[in-house]
Design an enzyme around this catalytic site. Structure first.
Site, PDB file in Angstrom:
ATOM      1  N   ASN A 107      -6.878   0.087 -32.894  1.00  0.00           N
ATOM      2  CA  ASN A 107      -6.120   0.762 -31.885  1.00  0.00           C
ATOM      3  C   ASN A 107      -6.465  -0.102 -30.639  1.00  0.00           C
ATOM      4  O   ASN A 107      -7.210  -0.717 -30.579  1.00  0.00           O
ATOM      5  CB  ASN A 107      -6.935   2.124 -31.342  1.00  0.00           C
ATOM      6  CG  ASN A 107      -6.296   2.916 -30.447  1.00  0.00           C
ATOM      7  OD1 ASN A 107      -5.092   2.945 -30.135  1.00  0.00           O
ATOM      8  ND2 ASN A 107      -6.932   3.745 -29.654  1.00  0.00           N
ATOM      9  N   HIS A 109      -6.412  -0.296 -26.411  1.00  0.00           N
ATOM     10  CA  HIS A 109      -6.834   0.369 -25.389  1.00  0.00           C
ATOM     11  C   HIS A 109      -6.824  -0.398 -23.945  1.00  0.00           C
ATOM     12  O   HIS A 109      -7.318  -1.462 -23.957  1.00  0.00           O
ATOM     13  CB  HIS A 109      -8.125   0.916 -25.478  1.00  0.00           C
ATOM     14  CG  HIS A 109      -8.704   2.033 -24.323  1.00  0.00           C
ATOM     15  ND1 HIS A 109      -7.947   3.143 -24.444  1.00  0.00           N
ATOM     16  CD2 HIS A 109      -9.506   1.782 -23.376  1.00  0.00           C
ATOM     17  CE1 HIS A 109      -8.599   3.842 -23.372  1.00  0.00           C
ATOM     18  NE2 HIS A 109      -9.605   2.851 -22.933  1.00  0.00           N
ATOM     19  N   SER A 136      -8.290  -4.007 -24.629  1.00  0.00           N
ATOM     20  CA  SER A 136      -9.210  -3.905 -25.856  1.00  0.00           C
ATOM     21  C   SER A 136      -8.527  -3.473 -27.076  1.00  0.00           C
ATOM     22  O   SER A 136      -7.640  -3.009 -26.931  1.00  0.00           O
ATOM     23  CB  SER A 136     -10.475  -3.168 -25.520  1.00  0.00           C
ATOM     24  OG  SER A 136     -11.231  -3.077 -24.392  1.00  0.00           O
ATOM     25  N   ASP A 145     -12.236   6.341 -28.406  1.00  0.00           N
ATOM     26  CA  ASP A 145     -12.457   4.625 -28.360  1.00  0.00           C
ATOM     27  C   ASP A 145     -13.975   4.262 -28.149  1.00  0.00           C
ATOM     28  O   ASP A 145     -14.385   3.257 -27.455  1.00  0.00           O
ATOM     29  CB  ASP A 145     -11.935   4.518 -26.822  1.00  0.00           C
ATOM     30  CG  ASP A 145     -10.401   4.851 -26.720  1.00  0.00           C
ATOM     31  OD1 ASP A 145      -9.733   4.883 -27.650  1.00  0.00           O
ATOM     32  OD2 ASP A 145     -10.173   5.576 -25.791  1.00  0.00           O
TER      33      ASP A 145
END
Length: 198
Positions: A107, A109, A136, A145
Site C-alpha cells: 500500500n 501512503h 511511504s 498503516d
C-alpha cells in the site's frame, strides 16, 4: 514476469504511473487487472487506456464487510496475481482478506510512516503544524498503516501549503517508490516474506 492486481478507489495516479512503467518491455511486471470498490472511480479510465481488464466489488452490495471481502478476494484470485497493490484504495480490507494475500499485499501512503497513519495523512500533517511529511510504501497488515515499511521518503511542508498542494507534491514520490519496489520485487531484490519476518 510479475503479475499485479491493483485496487483503486479514486483517480488512480499511481496506477497510471505503474501502467506506463509496465508498458516498457524491459519492465519485469504487468498489471493483469484493476479492481475498485467504486464504479465511478476515475482511475478505471487508465486501465481502459492500456487495455487492462477491470472489476468492481462495491461494499454497498453486501450485507457485511466479510461478505464483501469474500467477493473481493474471489475476484482477485481469478487473476492469480503475484502481488496486489492498494493504490488509493480507501477501504480497510477485512482481516481474512489481508491474511489470505499477505505478505504480497502492499500500500502507498501519503505520509512518512509511522507518522500520520489513516485516511487523512496529508491533512493531519498540516493540522499538526509539521514542517515535513513524506511518502511511504508498506506491506499491509491488519493494523492501520502499521505494516513493515518497504520504502519512505521525506517531503518538506512549505509555508502556504494546502492539503491539495502538499498532496500533489507527495504523489510523484509515491509513484517513484511504488515503481521501484515493484521492480525490486520482480527482480528478486526485495523479498516481502523476509521483510515481514523482521
Amino acid at each position: 514476469m510479475l503479475s499485479v492486481v491493483v485496487l483503486i478507489s479514486g483517480g488512480g495516479s499511481n496506477l497510471r504511473a505503474l501502467l506506463e512503467a509496465a508498458a516498457d518491455a524491459e519492465y519485469p511486471a504487468r498489471v493483469v487487472a484493476v479492481g475498485t470498490d467504486r464504479p465511478e472511480a476515475e482511475g478505471l479510465t487508465h486501465a481502459e487506456d492500456f487495455g487492462v481488464p477491470t472489476f468492481e466489488v462495491a461494499l454497498s452490495s453486501f450485507e457485511t464487510r466479510d461478505a464483501w471481502g469474500d467477493a473481493l478476494l474471489e475476484q482477485i484470485r481469478q487473476w492469480n496475481p503475484d502481488l496486489v497493490v492498494l493504490s488509493g484504495f480507501m477501504r480497510l480490507l477485512p482481516a481474512h482478506v489481508v491474511d489470505a494475500l499477505a505478505p504480497h499485499l502492499i500500500n502507498t501512503h501519503p505520509a512518512y510512516l509511522p507518522e500520520f497513519p489513516g485516511a487523512h495523512g496529508v491533512r493531519d500533517a498540516l493540522a499538526a503544524g509539521a514542517t515535513q511529511t513524506g511518502a511511504s510504501l508498506i506491506v499491509v497488515d491488519n493494523g492501520v498503516d502499521s505494516g513493515p515499511i518497504i520504502a519512505r521518503e521525506r517531503i518538506a511542508i512549505v509555508p502556504g501549503d494546502t492539503e491539495t498542494s502538499l498532496h500533489e507534491r507527495i504523489k510523484p514520490v509515491e509513484r517513484r517508490l511504488l515503481i521501484q519496489a515493484v521492480l525490486d520485487i520482480a527482480n528478486g531484490n526485495l523479498d516481502l516474506k523476509e521483510l515481514s519476518k523482521a
